[in-house]
Write a protein that holds these residues in place. Structure first.
Motif, PDB file in Angstrom:
ATOM      1  N   LEU A 137      -3.310   3.740  -2.254  1.00 43.81           N
ATOM      2  CA  LEU A 137      -3.748   2.679  -3.158  1.00 43.81           C
ATOM      3  C   LEU A 137      -2.770   1.505  -3.079  1.00 43.81           C
ATOM      4  O   LEU A 137      -1.616   1.657  -2.678  1.00 43.81           O
ATOM      5  N   TRP A 138      -3.254   0.341  -3.464  1.00 42.69           N
ATOM      6  CA  TRP A 138      -2.442  -0.873  -3.433  1.00 42.69           C
ATOM      7  C   TRP A 138      -1.790  -1.098  -4.789  1.00 42.69           C
ATOM      8  O   TRP A 138      -2.319  -0.682  -5.825  1.00 42.69           O
TER       9      TRP A 138
ATOM     10  N   ILE B 134      -4.382  -2.470 -12.309  1.00 40.60           N
ATOM     11  CA  ILE B 134      -5.624  -3.231 -12.465  1.00 40.60           C
ATOM     12  C   ILE B 134      -5.562  -4.243 -13.624  1.00 40.60           C
ATOM     13  O   ILE B 134      -5.895  -5.412 -13.428  1.00 40.60           O
TER      14      ILE B 134
ATOM     15  N   ASP C  14     -10.380  -7.516  -3.984  1.00 39.77           N
ATOM     16  CA  ASP C  14     -10.978  -6.858  -2.815  1.00 39.77           C
ATOM     17  C   ASP C  14     -10.242  -5.579  -2.422  1.00 39.77           C
ATOM     18  O   ASP C  14     -10.684  -4.865  -1.529  1.00 39.77           O
ATOM     19  N   TYR C  15      -9.122  -5.289  -3.072  1.00 39.61           N
ATOM     20  CA  TYR C  15      -8.296  -4.126  -2.728  1.00 39.61           C
ATOM     21  C   TYR C  15      -8.513  -2.997  -3.730  1.00 39.61           C
ATOM     22  O   TYR C  15      -8.903  -3.234  -4.871  1.00 39.61           O
ATOM     23  N   THR C  16      -8.228  -1.775  -3.307  1.00 35.42           N
ATOM     24  CA  THR C  16      -8.314  -0.608  -4.186  1.00 35.42           C
ATOM     25  C   THR C  16      -6.927  -0.382  -4.794  1.00 35.42           C
ATOM     26  O   THR C  16      -5.998   0.049  -4.108  1.00 35.42           O
ATOM     27  N   TRP C  17      -6.812  -0.683  -6.079  1.00 34.06           N
ATOM     28  CA  TRP C  17      -5.535  -0.721  -6.784  1.00 34.06           C
ATOM     29  C   TRP C  17      -5.209   0.599  -7.478  1.00 34.06           C
ATOM     30  O   TRP C  17      -6.105   1.320  -7.911  1.00 34.06           O
ATOM     31  N   CYS C  18      -3.920   0.866  -7.661  1.00 35.59           N
ATOM     32  CA  CYS C  18      -3.485   1.930  -8.568  1.00 35.59           C
ATOM     33  C   CYS C  18      -4.021   1.557  -9.956  1.00 35.59           C
ATOM     34  O   CYS C  18      -3.999   0.385 -10.334  1.00 35.59           O
TER      35      CYS C  18
ATOM     36  N   GLN D 129       0.853  -1.189   0.000  1.00 34.80           N
ATOM     37  CA  GLN D 129       0.000   0.000   0.000  1.00 34.80           C
ATOM     38  C   GLN D 129       0.887   1.237   0.000  1.00 34.80           C
ATOM     39  O   GLN D 129       1.785   1.375   0.835  1.00 34.80           O
TER      40      GLN D 129
ATOM     41  N   GLN E 213      -0.590   8.665  -5.982  1.00 32.24           N
ATOM     42  CA  GLN E 213      -1.573   7.588  -5.831  1.00 32.24           C
ATOM     43  C   GLN E 213      -1.623   7.124  -4.361  1.00 32.24           C
ATOM     44  O   GLN E 213      -1.487   5.937  -4.063  1.00 32.24           O
TER      45      GLN E 213
END
Length: 130
Positions: free
Chosen positions: A29-30, A117, A109-113, A19, A26
């Motif tokens: 974000l992960w 994606i 399940d994670y909020t990605w850069c 993270q 960013q």
């Protein structure tokens, strides 16, 4: 265009994700960890160096996945992913806020850069084909 490599570090049917800190672009974000390729450096050489600097881990790059071109504001990057085996080391975070070992079915399940994606999606597809 800025060339950046990232590592999909695999161990025990999980992958390492990091993270970004609140001070980084960013923020929070992960992403798959990695960094910029220096002049005269190979993709895999840059990846090994960056993971050693950022996470204190020694890795062995294995398979190159499909690079992603993404524009963040005024900067365009080519993000070049590699699956990697963990060789040794204990994680010490030099830049990131957190890390997690995640099962393949929990990656979404994670909020990605944004640039990560398509890599997450390709990686999941590859693992489902096995």
């Amino acid at each position: 265009m800025l060339q950046v490599v990232c590592a999909i570090i695999e161990q025990d049917n999980k992958v390492l994700i990091t993270q970004r800190s609140s001070q980084m672009a960013q923020p929070l974000l992960w992403e798959f960890p990695g960094g910029k390729i220096d002049a005269g450096e190979s993709e895999t050489g840059a990846l090994v160096r960056e993971i050693q600097e950022e996470l204190n881990l020694l890795i062995l790059p294995q398979q190159r996945l499909t690079p992603v071109t993404h524009t963040y504001g005024f900067k365009t990057i080519e993000l070049i992913p590699y699956t990697c085996a963990l060789q040794s080391g204990e994680i010490i975070l030099a830049e990131h806020m957190a890390y997690s070992w995640v099962s393949i079915d929990a990656l979404l399940d994670y909020t990605w850069c944004p640039a990560d994606i398509p890599i997450v999606e390709e990686y999941i597809r590859l693992k489902q084909e096995l």
